[in-house]
Design a protein around this motif. Structure first.
Motif, PDB file in Angstrom:
ATOM      1  N   MET A   1       0.860  -1.328   0.000  1.00 32.56           N
ATOM      2  CA  MET A   1       0.357  -0.414  -0.115  1.00 32.56           C
ATOM      3  C   MET A   1       0.680   1.393  -0.359  1.00 32.56           C
ATOM      4  SD  MET A   1      -2.911   0.921   2.840  1.00 32.56           S
ATOM      5  CE  MET A   1      -3.774  -0.216   2.324  1.00 32.56           C
ATOM      6  N   SER A   2       0.697   2.043  -0.831  1.00 30.62           N
ATOM      7  CA  SER A   2       1.331   3.429  -0.736  1.00 30.62           C
ATOM      8  C   SER A   2       1.315   3.933   0.149  1.00 30.62           C
ATOM      9  CB  SER A   2       0.721   4.363  -2.106  1.00 30.62           C
ATOM     10  OG  SER A   2      -0.334   5.070  -2.184  1.00 30.62           O
ATOM     11  N   VAL A   3       2.489   5.646   0.644  1.00 28.59           N
ATOM     12  CA  VAL A   3       1.995   6.197   1.562  1.00 28.59           C
ATOM     13  C   VAL A   3       0.470   6.934   1.573  1.00 28.59           C
ATOM     14  CG1 VAL A   3       2.994   7.909   2.716  1.00 28.59           C
ATOM     15  CG2 VAL A   3       4.591   6.352   2.199  1.00 28.59           C
ATOM     16  N   GLU A   4       0.348   7.218   0.542  1.00 28.82           N
ATOM     17  CA  GLU A   4      -1.107   8.321  -0.067  1.00 28.82           C
ATOM     18  C   GLU A   4      -1.922   7.514   0.566  1.00 28.82           C
ATOM     19  OE1 GLU A   4      -3.633  10.179  -3.718  1.00 28.82           O
ATOM     20  OE2 GLU A   4      -1.506   9.668  -3.963  1.00 28.82           O
ATOM     21  N   ASN A   5      -2.279   6.071   0.050  1.00 22.51           N
ATOM     22  CA  ASN A   5      -3.266   5.193   0.373  1.00 22.51           C
ATOM     23  C   ASN A   5      -3.598   4.837   1.827  1.00 22.51           C
ATOM     24  OD1 ASN A   5      -4.018   5.027  -2.438  1.00 22.51           O
ATOM     25  ND2 ASN A   5      -3.143   3.382  -2.366  1.00 22.51           N
ATOM     26  N   GLU A   6      -2.186   5.071   2.266  1.00 22.98           N
ATOM     27  CA  GLU A   6      -2.477   4.481   3.972  1.00 22.98           C
ATOM     28  C   GLU A   6      -2.611   5.628   4.923  1.00 22.98           C
ATOM     29  OE1 GLU A   6       1.610   3.602   5.322  1.00 22.98           O
ATOM     30  OE2 GLU A   6       1.848   1.652   4.503  1.00 22.98           O
TER      31      GLU A   6
ATOM     32  N   GLN B   1      -5.996   5.693   6.620  1.00 24.10           N
ATOM     33  CA  GLN B   1      -5.837   6.653   8.332  1.00 24.10           C
ATOM     34  C   GLN B   1      -7.208   7.442   8.522  1.00 24.10           C
ATOM     35  OE1 GLN B   1      -4.011   6.045  10.529  1.00 24.10           O
ATOM     36  NE2 GLN B   1      -6.177   7.236  11.941  1.00 24.10           N
ATOM     37  N   GLN B   2      -7.116   8.549   7.608  1.00 28.92           N
ATOM     38  CA  GLN B   2      -8.653  10.030   7.023  1.00 28.92           C
ATOM     39  C   GLN B   2      -9.876   8.759   8.085  1.00 28.92           C
ATOM     40  OE1 GLN B   2      -7.405  11.738   4.081  1.00 28.92           O
ATOM     41  NE2 GLN B   2      -5.932  13.048   4.629  1.00 28.92           N
ATOM     42  N   LEU B   3     -10.147   7.604   6.603  1.00 29.53           N
ATOM     43  CA  LEU B   3     -11.271   6.802   6.792  1.00 29.53           C
ATOM     44  C   LEU B   3     -10.821   6.312   8.299  1.00 29.53           C
ATOM     45  CD1 LEU B   3     -13.842   6.321   5.577  1.00 29.53           C
ATOM     46  CD2 LEU B   3     -12.591   3.728   4.451  1.00 29.53           C
ATOM     47  N   LYS B   4     -10.481   5.840   8.912  1.00 31.17           N
ATOM     48  CA  LYS B   4     -10.374   5.502   9.758  1.00 31.17           C
ATOM     49  C   LYS B   4     -11.609   6.513  10.709  1.00 31.17           C
ATOM     50  CE  LYS B   4      -7.236   1.765   9.977  1.00 31.17           C
ATOM     51  NZ  LYS B   4      -6.004   1.146  10.353  1.00 31.17           N
ATOM     52  N   ASN B   5     -10.486   7.505  11.351  1.00 24.54           N
ATOM     53  CA  ASN B   5     -10.824   9.205  11.909  1.00 24.54           C
ATOM     54  C   ASN B   5     -12.461   9.090  11.845  1.00 24.54           C
ATOM     55  OD1 ASN B   5      -7.992   8.821  12.956  1.00 24.54           O
ATOM     56  ND2 ASN B   5      -7.532  10.398  11.864  1.00 24.54           N
ATOM     57  N   ARG B   6     -12.638   8.858  10.205  1.00 30.60           N
ATOM     58  CA  ARG B   6     -14.425   9.381  10.133  1.00 30.60           C
ATOM     59  C   ARG B   6     -14.947   8.615  10.611  1.00 30.60           C
ATOM     60  NH1 ARG B   6     -18.083  13.460  10.124  1.00 30.60           N
ATOM     61  NH2 ARG B   6     -20.079  13.016   8.437  1.00 30.60           N
TER      62      ARG B   6
ATOM     63  N   LEU C   1     -18.634   2.509   0.322  1.00 31.33           N
ATOM     64  CA  LEU C   1     -17.584   1.755   0.665  1.00 31.33           C
ATOM     65  C   LEU C   1     -17.648   0.886  -0.032  1.00 31.33           C
ATOM     66  CD1 LEU C   1     -17.288   2.693   4.792  1.00 31.33           C
ATOM     67  CD2 LEU C   1     -16.458   3.922   3.211  1.00 31.33           C
ATOM     68  N   GLY C   2     -16.127   1.022  -0.883  1.00 27.79           N
ATOM     69  CA  GLY C   2     -15.611  -0.662  -1.336  1.00 27.79           C
ATOM     70  C   GLY C   2     -14.535  -1.237  -0.337  1.00 27.79           C
ATOM     71  N   LEU C   3     -14.656  -2.528  -0.886  1.00 25.12           N
ATOM     72  CA  LEU C   3     -13.560  -3.688   0.460  1.00 25.12           C
ATOM     73  C   LEU C   3     -12.941  -3.071   0.426  1.00 25.12           C
ATOM     74  CD1 LEU C   3     -14.583  -6.561  -2.707  1.00 25.12           C
ATOM     75  CD2 LEU C   3     -15.512  -6.152  -0.135  1.00 25.12           C
ATOM     76  N   ALA C   4     -11.939  -2.498   0.717  1.00 24.06           N
ATOM     77  CA  ALA C   4     -10.292  -1.774   0.923  1.00 24.06           C
ATOM     78  C   ALA C   4     -11.399  -0.561   2.180  1.00 24.06           C
ATOM     79  CB  ALA C   4      -9.689  -1.248   0.146  1.00 24.06           C
ATOM     80  N   GLU C   5     -11.999   0.006   1.815  1.00 21.82           N
ATOM     81  CA  GLU C   5     -12.237   1.063   2.781  1.00 21.82           C
ATOM     82  C   GLU C   5     -13.353   0.300   3.374  1.00 21.82           C
ATOM     83  OE1 GLU C   5     -13.590   5.158  -0.103  1.00 21.82           O
ATOM     84  OE2 GLU C   5     -14.713   2.802  -0.299  1.00 21.82           O
ATOM     85  N   GLN C   6     -14.399  -1.080   3.180  1.00 29.23           N
ATOM     86  CA  GLN C   6     -14.533  -1.400   4.517  1.00 29.23           C
ATOM     87  C   GLN C   6     -13.625  -2.219   5.583  1.00 29.23           C
ATOM     88  OE1 GLN C   6     -17.972  -4.067   3.115  1.00 29.23           O
ATOM     89  NE2 GLN C   6     -18.706  -2.640   1.067  1.00 29.23           N
TER      90      GLN C   6
END
Length: 255
Positions: free
Chosen positions: A1-6, A10-15, A35-40
């Motif tokens: 996973m790229s730094v940008e994706n990480e 992390q922003q999604l987790k905070n949300r 949410l897609g699978l990665a976001e879920q």
């Protein structure tokens, strides 16, 4: 996973944490976008922190891949609030001159309208039409503005989700040495084990909506496997031994 994706995860987790707290503290339902699978999977990583608020995922139909996360429950809040999801049927104005449109064609046309990906759920292309799940706040805009996909002029209308044709899975019975997920994927899609291992290395295998990094994870009856780029299947029965000492596993493979 790229730094940008990480950073995005992390922003999604905070949300997700913020929405759980808001639902609990203000006694109201709160929702994410689709949410897609990665976001879920980001949700499942913080599940212990937010399950106090009541977690429900839904995408407009039981088989949905892209889903909205809702915090809150009728038991806690005393009322029920439906998911803000609409279903839109997309049809060509002239079926005779219509292109054969793919999922990518529909998604590209929607993104060209300038709307956010999180407002769009599953897109189900069919014979001469497609069904789209979206947030209810964007449904009217799509119906008014989605007029052409590739060279095909289309019309859109909001319909009841019950009108969406049910996906009929194809039943397969495969034989494997063990019920490990990489072996089952290889048999279901007639791929080599090395091809399947690349899926795990790329983070493209999900079991029951959760990222699976363990390619030797044993599958059980009821497990749903998403192998991105290949498809989705469900283990529909308990594995049982054959006379030759292998395991027979029944899988329902979705188109």
């Amino acid at each position: 996973m790229s730094v940008e994706n990480e950073k995005e995860i992390q922003q999604l987790k905070n949300r997700i944490r913020e929405l759980a707290d808001k639902s609990y503290n203000q006694n109201q339902y709160t929702f994410t976008g689709f949410l897609g699978l990665a976001e879920q999977d980001a949700l499942w990583q913080v599940e212990r922190e937010v399950k106090f608020a009541g977690i429900t995922l839904y995408g407009g139909r039981e088989e949905a891949e892209r889903k909205i996360l809702r915090f809150g429950s009728e038991a806690e809040l005393g009322y029920e609030q439906p998911f803000p999801i609409c279903c839109i049927r997309i049809r060509p104005l002239s079926a005779k001159f219509a292109d054969k449109l793919s999922h990518r064609d529909y998604l590209g046309a929607l993104m060209n309208l300038g709307i956010e990906r999180s407002t769009i759920g599953d897109i189900l292309p069919g014979e001469g039409e497609a069904f789209l799940f979206c947030q209810d706040t964007i449904a009217e805009f799509i119906c008014d503005n989605l007029e052409q996909i590739r060279h095909t002029h289309v019309k859109c209308e909001v319909v009841d989700a019950a009108e969406v044709p049910q996906e009929e899975p194809v039943r397969q019975v495969i034989q494997v040495a063990s019920p490990r997920v990489d072996a089952v994927i290889a048999k279901v899609y007639n791929k080599s084990r090395s091809d399947c291992l690349e899926l795990f290395r790329a983070g493209k295998v999900y079991v029951n909506g959760r990222l699976c990094e363990n390619n030797s994870k044993p599958l059980e009856a009821g497990d749903v496997v998403n192998a991105r780029g290949y498809g989705k299947f469900r283990i529909s029965g308990e594995p049982h031994a054959t006379r030759k000492g292998k395991l027979a596993i029944e899988a329902e493979v979705y188109p």
